[in-house]
Design an enzyme around this catalytic site. Structure first.
Site, PDB file in Angstrom:
ATOM      1  CD  GLU A   1       2.622   3.831   4.025  1.00  0.00           C
ATOM      2  OE1 GLU A   1       3.373   3.772   3.127  1.00  0.00           O
ATOM      3  OE2 GLU A   1       1.217   4.174   3.771  1.00  0.00           O
TER       4      GLU A   1
ATOM      5  CB  SER B   1       1.128  -2.213  -2.355  1.00  0.00           C
ATOM      6  OG  SER B   1       0.731  -3.433  -1.936  1.00  0.00           O
TER       7      SER B   1
END
Length: 267
Positions: A185, A48
């Site tokens: 996730e 990320s």
């Protein structure tokens, strides 16, 4: 009393003791030091960082060298933390020997404690090879940001019975291959809870409900540094962007108005 260095065995023990595991992303030395001082047990140098620190649209452009650069900074900032390097797109999918070599760089060069890989059954042999080589692995299933092109965007996984069964089978395969934990996730809470109950390795959720063994979040979401929106899975604990914006604005104003520097700030 001196704080004990956490290991993969520590996280298995935490699961057995029903003690929640706290993980957060970190991208630089100052952020890592603050997170570790606050008691965060696992620091993820997430891919990320492509979006949060480097300005890319998604995670796919991140290079291995960029990731290693930030992972080494996180280690320097938090020398006693458990640091996980998130292997970027195409650093482990092409060739197993290359993947092992790249994973080893996180351990040797960045001094990480483990690596994280996204994928399903296709990467189970690689996980087994890495573990046999001596590299601890966290698997990652459910929504996988490195697969957004083929998935058609960011979508919740495991919404159908077939998808839920596939996710459980994948996690069990990773458990057998030697992964010491798995990130779940954007999976329905009931599905994540069932997976957590049926495997012996810790599950770390992000958008997967409260029944997982731990939680991971992106630091920018928690701190309010990402201003476009707050993801459903995140909670904003402060608005650091507004604090920083005011500080910079005050600095600009004082310099323009000749209020800074004063005699106290001069030699």
């Amino acid at each position: 009393m001196e704080k004990r260095k956490l290991t993969v065995a520590s996280f298995r023990k935490m699961k057995n003791n029903q003690e929640k595991i706290v993980m957060v992303t970190a991208y630089d030395a100052p952020g890592a030091a603050i997170a570790a001082a606050a008691g965060v047990e696992m620091l993820l140098v997430g891919d990320s960082l492509a979006m949060t620190a480097l300005g890319y649209e998604n995670t796919l452009p991140l290079t291995l060298d960029e990731s290693l650069h930030h992972a080494a900074a996180v280690r320097r900032g938090a020398p006693d933390a458990f640091v996980v390097g998130d292997m970027p797109f195409l650093s482990y999918q092409l060739d197993m020997n290359e993947a092992v070599r790249n994973a080893g760089r996180y351990i040797k060069e960045a001094r990480c404690d483990a690596v994280k890989l996204e994928g399903g059954m296709e990467i189970v042999p690689l996980v087994e090879k890495l573990v046999l080589t001596g590299i601890p692995v966290i698997a990652h299933v459910g929504l996988m940001p490195q697969h957004i092109q083929t998935a058609g965007g960011y979508r919740v996984a495991g919404k159908t019975e077939d998808e839920a069964a596939r996710l459980l089978a994948e996690v069990k395969a990773f458990e057998k291959a030697g992964a010491f934990a798995v990130v779940l996730e954007c999976i329905p809470a009931a599905v994540a809870g069932k997976i957590t109950q049926e495997v012996s390795i810790p599950t770390i959720g992000i958008g997967a409900g409260s029944a997982t063994d731990g939680q991971v979040q992106v630091c920018n979401d928690l701190l309010g540094l990402f201003d476009r929106f707050v993801p459903k899975h995140a909670k904003r604990y402060c608005n650091l962007r507004e604090i920083m914006l005011k500080a910079y604005s005050d600095y600009v104003c004082e310099v323009k108005n000749q209020q800074f520097p004063t005699q106290d700030n001069s030699f």
